[in-house]
Write a protein that holds these residues in place. Structure first.
Motif, mmCIF file in Angstrom:
data_model
loop_
_atom_site.group_PDB
_atom_site.id
_atom_site.type_symbol
_atom_site.label_atom_id
_atom_site.label_comp_id
_atom_site.label_asym_id
_atom_site.label_seq_id
_atom_site.Cartn_x
_atom_site.Cartn_y
_atom_site.Cartn_z
ATOM 1 N N HIS A 216 -4.854 1.184 -1.324
ATOM 2 C CA HIS A 216 -5.028 1.369 -2.770
ATOM 3 C C HIS A 216 -6.520 1.401 -3.097
ATOM 4 O O HIS A 216 -7.270 0.507 -2.721
ATOM 5 C CB HIS A 216 -4.355 0.210 -3.508
ATOM 6 N N GLN A 217 -6.931 2.438 -3.833
ATOM 7 C CA GLN A 217 -8.325 2.571 -4.242
ATOM 8 C C GLN A 217 -8.509 2.252 -5.722
ATOM 9 O O GLN A 217 -9.472 1.604 -6.102
ATOM 10 C CB GLN A 217 -8.826 3.988 -3.958
ATOM 11 N N GLY A 218 -7.600 2.709 -6.546
ATOM 12 C CA GLY A 218 -7.712 2.519 -7.986
ATOM 13 C C GLY A 218 -6.799 3.504 -8.695
ATOM 14 O O GLY A 218 -5.693 3.773 -8.230
ATOM 15 N N ALA B 213 0.862 -1.177 0.000
ATOM 16 C CA ALA B 213 0.000 0.000 0.000
ATOM 17 C C ALA B 213 0.900 1.229 0.000
ATOM 18 O O ALA B 213 2.075 1.150 0.344
ATOM 19 C CB ALA B 213 -0.895 -0.009 1.230
ATOM 20 N N ALA B 214 0.345 2.344 -0.414
ATOM 21 C CA ALA B 214 1.139 3.563 -0.547
ATOM 22 C C ALA B 214 2.039 3.761 0.668
ATOM 23 O O ALA B 214 1.609 3.603 1.803
ATOM 24 C CB ALA B 214 0.215 4.759 -0.710
ATOM 25 N N GLU B 215 3.302 4.063 0.379
ATOM 26 C CA GLU B 215 4.245 4.256 1.466
ATOM 27 C C GLU B 215 4.069 5.636 2.064
ATOM 28 O O GLU B 215 3.744 6.589 1.377
ATOM 29 C CB GLU B 215 5.669 4.071 0.940
ATOM 30 N N GLY B 216 4.277 5.721 3.324
ATOM 31 C CA GLY B 216 4.158 7.001 4.005
ATOM 32 C C GLY B 216 3.703 6.784 5.422
ATOM 33 O O GLY B 216 3.404 5.668 5.847
ATOM 34 N N ASP B 217 3.673 7.849 6.154
ATOM 35 C CA ASP B 217 3.248 7.788 7.542
ATOM 36 C C ASP B 217 1.780 8.197 7.595
ATOM 37 O O ASP B 217 1.457 9.380 7.616
ATOM 38 C CB ASP B 217 4.115 8.733 8.374
ATOM 39 N N PHE B 218 0.897 7.203 7.581
ATOM 40 C CA PHE B 218 -0.531 7.465 7.563
ATOM 41 C C PHE B 218 -1.096 7.436 8.979
ATOM 42 O O PHE B 218 -0.641 6.661 9.823
ATOM 43 C CB PHE B 218 -1.239 6.433 6.681
ATOM 44 N N GLY C 89 -4.636 10.503 -1.912
ATOM 45 C CA GLY C 89 -3.276 10.845 -2.320
ATOM 46 C C GLY C 89 -2.990 10.117 -3.617
ATOM 47 O O GLY C 89 -3.748 9.221 -4.016
ATOM 48 N N THR C 90 -1.923 10.480 -4.285
ATOM 49 C CA THR C 90 -1.573 9.837 -5.553
ATOM 50 C C THR C 90 -0.122 9.389 -5.554
ATOM 51 O O THR C 90 0.725 9.964 -4.856
ATOM 52 C CB THR C 90 -1.794 10.773 -6.756
ATOM 53 N N THR C 91 0.148 8.350 -6.330
ATOM 54 C CA THR C 91 1.506 7.884 -6.597
ATOM 55 C C THR C 91 1.569 7.459 -8.058
ATOM 56 O O THR C 91 0.539 7.209 -8.687
ATOM 57 C CB THR C 91 1.898 6.687 -5.699
ATOM 58 N N SER C 92 2.770 7.367 -8.587
ATOM 59 C CA SER C 92 2.967 6.918 -9.956
ATOM 60 C C SER C 92 2.975 5.399 -9.990
ATOM 61 O O SER C 92 3.632 4.746 -9.179
ATOM 62 C CB SER C 92 4.292 7.466 -10.492
ATOM 63 N N ASP C 93 2.231 4.819 -10.927
ATOM 64 C CA ASP C 93 2.143 3.367 -11.101
ATOM 65 C C ASP C 93 2.667 3.035 -12.494
ATOM 66 O O ASP C 93 2.072 3.442 -13.491
ATOM 67 C CB ASP C 93 0.677 2.930 -10.945
ATOM 68 N N THR C 94 3.787 2.322 -12.558
ATOM 69 C CA THR C 94 4.385 1.991 -13.847
ATOM 70 C C THR C 94 4.234 0.516 -14.198
ATOM 71 O O THR C 94 4.967 0.006 -15.046
ATOM 72 C CB THR C 94 5.875 2.391 -13.874
ATOM 73 N N LEU D 143 2.198 -2.784 -15.826
ATOM 74 C CA LEU D 143 1.476 -3.012 -17.089
ATOM 75 C C LEU D 143 2.068 -2.224 -18.255
ATOM 76 O O LEU D 143 1.371 -1.872 -19.198
ATOM 77 C CB LEU D 143 -0.022 -2.698 -16.934
ATOM 78 N N PHE D 144 3.381 -1.942 -18.200
ATOM 79 C CA PHE D 144 4.106 -1.301 -19.297
ATOM 80 C C PHE D 144 3.583 0.095 -19.649
ATOM 81 O O PHE D 144 3.666 0.522 -20.796
ATOM 82 C CB PHE D 144 4.108 -2.195 -20.544
ATOM 83 N N MET D 145 3.007 0.789 -18.698
ATOM 84 C CA MET D 145 2.543 2.152 -18.920
ATOM 85 C C MET D 145 2.612 2.919 -17.611
ATOM 86 O O MET D 145 2.777 2.328 -16.554
ATOM 87 C CB MET D 145 1.109 2.157 -19.458
ATOM 88 N N GLU D 146 2.489 4.231 -17.694
ATOM 89 C CA GLU D 146 2.460 5.041 -16.477
ATOM 90 C C GLU D 146 1.040 5.498 -16.218
ATOM 91 O O GLU D 146 0.390 6.061 -17.093
ATOM 92 C CB GLU D 146 3.390 6.245 -16.591
ATOM 93 N N ARG D 147 0.581 5.217 -15.007
ATOM 94 C CA ARG D 147 -0.753 5.640 -14.581
ATOM 95 C C ARG D 147 -0.621 6.328 -13.235
ATOM 96 O O ARG D 147 0.402 6.223 -12.572
ATOM 97 C CB ARG D 147 -1.689 4.428 -14.431
ATOM 98 N N THR D 148 -1.676 7.022 -12.835
ATOM 99 C CA THR D 148 -1.692 7.660 -11.525
ATOM 100 C C THR D 148 -2.583 6.852 -10.607
ATOM 101 O O THR D 148 -3.793 6.745 -10.817
ATOM 102 C CB THR D 148 -2.203 9.115 -11.626
ATOM 103 N N GLU D 149 -1.961 6.244 -9.589
ATOM 104 C CA GLU D 149 -2.690 5.465 -8.590
ATOM 105 C C GLU D 149 -3.247 6.419 -7.551
ATOM 106 O O GLU D 149 -2.618 7.425 -7.209
ATOM 107 C CB GLU D 149 -1.753 4.473 -7.907
#
Length: 166
Positions: free
Chosen positions: A136-138, A32-37, A114-119, A121-127
């Motif tokens: 993770h929501q989508g 899951a997204a890294e950080g201090d939640f 919040g958002t993170t970069s998801d690379t 599936l051979f593409m860049e998406r915003t998680e």
């Protein structure tokens, strides 16, 4: 080269193997997204709290199969909250039918995601992830309706619906 059944099967096997590398996620390791939640649980506590499907999506960035969530057909007034920590994420009046098979929204409650970069599936998406627990929501895409032009494509198992009080 002739297209034979053998060549077709070998090509399909190669594509499946390459896809497997792109989708591989080490099990047993929370991604899951890294950080201090603010909301924290141990991995064992997450497993006890969530269904196996929700645990995979929220804690391991999995994706539910499209058209499997009952929340696709939820059109009542209310709030969609994080299934991990109950933080309100989306208001029902921002939900729309994107035809993708996942609950979709054109915006979120300020401060909820919040958002993170998801690379993968051979593409860049915003998680997108819950700002309270990191679950993770989508993903968010630039093909949604006005007024934002955004489509928050969210896994139904990562949400719970709270109807508006009468």
């Amino acid at each position: 080269m002739d297209i034979t059944r053998r060549n077709l099967l070998l090509g399909g096997t190669a594509i499946a193997a390459l896809s497997g590398f792109a989708l591989f996620r080490p099990m047993g390791e929370t991604v899951a997204a890294e950080g201090d939640f603010p909301y924290k649980l141990s991995d064992d506590e997450w497993k006890a709290k969530l269904s196996p499907e929700a645990y995979d999506v929220l804690r391991h960035e999995g994706t539910e199969r499209p058209y499997t969530s009952p929340l696709n057909d939820e059109h009542s007034a209310g709030t969609f909250v994080c299934a991990g920590c109950a933080l309100p994420l989306f208001l029902s009046d921002t939900k729309f039918d994107s035809g993708t098979g996942w609950p979709s929204f054109y915006t979120f409650i300020p401060g909820a995601l919040g958002t993170t970069s998801d690379t993968s599936l051979f593409m860049e998406r915003t998680e997108v992830h819950c700002s309270n627990c990191g679950g993770h929501q989508g993903h968010v895409f630039n093909d949604g309706p006005q007024p934002t032009g955004l489509r928050y494509c969210i896994n139904g198992v990562s949400l719970a619906f709270v109807p508006k009080a009468a």
